[in-house]
Design a protein around this motif. Sequence first.
Motif, PDB file in Angstrom:
ATOM      1  N   THR A  25       0.837  -1.199   0.000  1.00 13.75           N
ATOM      2  CA  THR A  25       0.000   0.000   0.000  1.00 13.75           C
ATOM      3  C   THR A  25       0.870   1.247   0.000  1.00 13.75           C
ATOM      4  O   THR A  25       0.409   2.322   0.332  1.00 13.75           O
ATOM      5  N   GLN A  26       2.125   1.098  -0.368  1.00 15.40           N
ATOM      6  CA  GLN A  26       3.031   2.234  -0.367  1.00 15.40           C
ATOM      7  C   GLN A  26       2.834   3.063  -1.623  1.00 15.40           C
ATOM      8  O   GLN A  26       2.599   2.522  -2.688  1.00 15.40           O
ATOM      9  N   GLY A  27       2.922   4.377  -1.479  1.00 13.13           N
ATOM     10  CA  GLY A  27       2.929   5.286  -2.605  1.00 13.13           C
ATOM     11  C   GLY A  27       1.974   4.915  -3.713  1.00 13.13           C
ATOM     12  O   GLY A  27       1.027   4.199  -3.528  1.00 13.13           O
ATOM     13  N   GLY A  28       2.262   5.406  -4.883  1.00 16.73           N
ATOM     14  CA  GLY A  28       1.457   5.068  -6.030  1.00 16.73           C
ATOM     15  C   GLY A  28       0.509   6.191  -6.396  1.00 16.73           C
ATOM     16  O   GLY A  28       0.154   7.028  -5.575  1.00 16.73           O
ATOM     17  N   LYS A  29       0.130   6.195  -7.650  1.00 15.60           N
ATOM     18  CA  LYS A  29      -0.738   7.246  -8.156  1.00 15.60           C
ATOM     19  C   LYS A  29      -2.110   7.227  -7.494  1.00 15.60           C
ATOM     20  O   LYS A  29      -2.777   8.247  -7.416  1.00 15.60           O
ATOM     21  N   LEU A  30      -2.544   6.077  -7.017  1.00 18.48           N
ATOM     22  CA  LEU A  30      -3.860   5.958  -6.399  1.00 18.48           C
ATOM     23  C   LEU A  30      -3.812   6.199  -4.883  1.00 18.48           C
ATOM     24  O   LEU A  30      -4.833   6.136  -4.218  1.00 18.48           O
ATOM     25  N   ARG A  54      -5.576  -1.388  -4.351  1.00 16.04           N
ATOM     26  CA  ARG A  54      -4.777  -1.419  -3.114  1.00 16.04           C
ATOM     27  C   ARG A  54      -3.286  -1.529  -3.413  1.00 16.04           C
ATOM     28  O   ARG A  54      -2.467  -0.949  -2.703  1.00 16.04           O
ATOM     29  N   ALA A  55      -2.922  -2.263  -4.464  1.00 15.68           N
ATOM     30  CA  ALA A  55      -1.511  -2.423  -4.821  1.00 15.68           C
ATOM     31  C   ALA A  55      -0.885  -1.088  -5.229  1.00 15.68           C
ATOM     32  O   ALA A  55       0.324  -0.910  -5.133  1.00 15.68           O
ATOM     33  N   HIS A  56      -1.712  -0.152  -5.663  1.00 14.32           N
ATOM     34  CA  HIS A  56      -1.226   1.161  -6.072  1.00 14.32           C
ATOM     35  C   HIS A  56      -1.554   2.229  -5.041  1.00 14.32           C
ATOM     36  O   HIS A  56      -1.537   3.422  -5.343  1.00 14.32           O
ATOM     37  N   GLY A  57      -1.863   1.785  -3.804  1.00 16.40           N
ATOM     38  CA  GLY A  57      -2.009   2.708  -2.690  1.00 16.40           C
ATOM     39  C   GLY A  57      -3.410   3.227  -2.429  1.00 16.40           C
ATOM     40  O   GLY A  57      -3.608   4.014  -1.509  1.00 16.40           O
ATOM     41  N   GLU A  99      -5.683   2.316 -16.682  1.00 12.21           N
ATOM     42  CA  GLU A  99      -4.794   3.372 -17.171  1.00 12.21           C
ATOM     43  C   GLU A  99      -4.209   4.163 -16.007  1.00 12.21           C
ATOM     44  O   GLU A  99      -3.020   4.485 -15.991  1.00 12.21           O
ATOM     45  N   MET A 100      -5.040   4.495 -15.033  1.00 14.91           N
ATOM     46  CA  MET A 100      -4.551   5.229 -13.856  1.00 14.91           C
ATOM     47  C   MET A 100      -3.483   4.420 -13.136  1.00 14.91           C
ATOM     48  O   MET A 100      -2.455   4.962 -12.727  1.00 14.91           O
ATOM     49  N   ALA A 101      -3.710   3.136 -12.974  1.00 15.13           N
ATOM     50  CA  ALA A 101      -2.751   2.268 -12.265  1.00 15.13           C
ATOM     51  C   ALA A 101      -1.474   2.103 -13.087  1.00 15.13           C
ATOM     52  O   ALA A 101      -0.383   2.078 -12.531  1.00 15.13           O
ATOM     53  N   ALA A 102      -1.601   2.045 -14.405  1.00 15.73           N
ATOM     54  CA  ALA A 102      -0.439   1.850 -15.276  1.00 15.73           C
ATOM     55  C   ALA A 102       0.463   3.063 -15.290  1.00 15.73           C
ATOM     56  O   ALA A 102       1.663   2.956 -15.536  1.00 15.73           O
TER      57      ALA A 102
END
Length: 104
Positions: A25-30, A54-57, A99-102
């Motif tokens: 759950t670290q960082g990420g665009k989400l 969740r993988a992208h925060g 797209e947001m996650a990518a």
Amino acid sequence: AAGVSWPRAPEPATGALPAAAAGSTQGGKLAGRTFVLTGTLPTMTRDQAENLIRAHGGNVTGSVSRKTDFVVAGEAAGSKLEKALALGVTVIDEAALREMAADD
């Protein structure tokens, strides 16, 4: 030990995230964004979509409120979609979520 054979673990379903990524759950665009899922997504199960977020925060909740950032709407979306539109919450589809996650 001799004569003992352990069954192999089943392979993850297509599109499933590795356990390490699913728990991250670290960082990420989400990061810090709250998502609600509604309806049937075209290529992902609800669990896969939750794991991706969740993988992208991001966070996933079950109900729409003014604190919701995005509603991911699929086929046959119902009252959650109606509430999101009434509250002015941004509604996206599965492709936009991917797209947001990518972009991470």
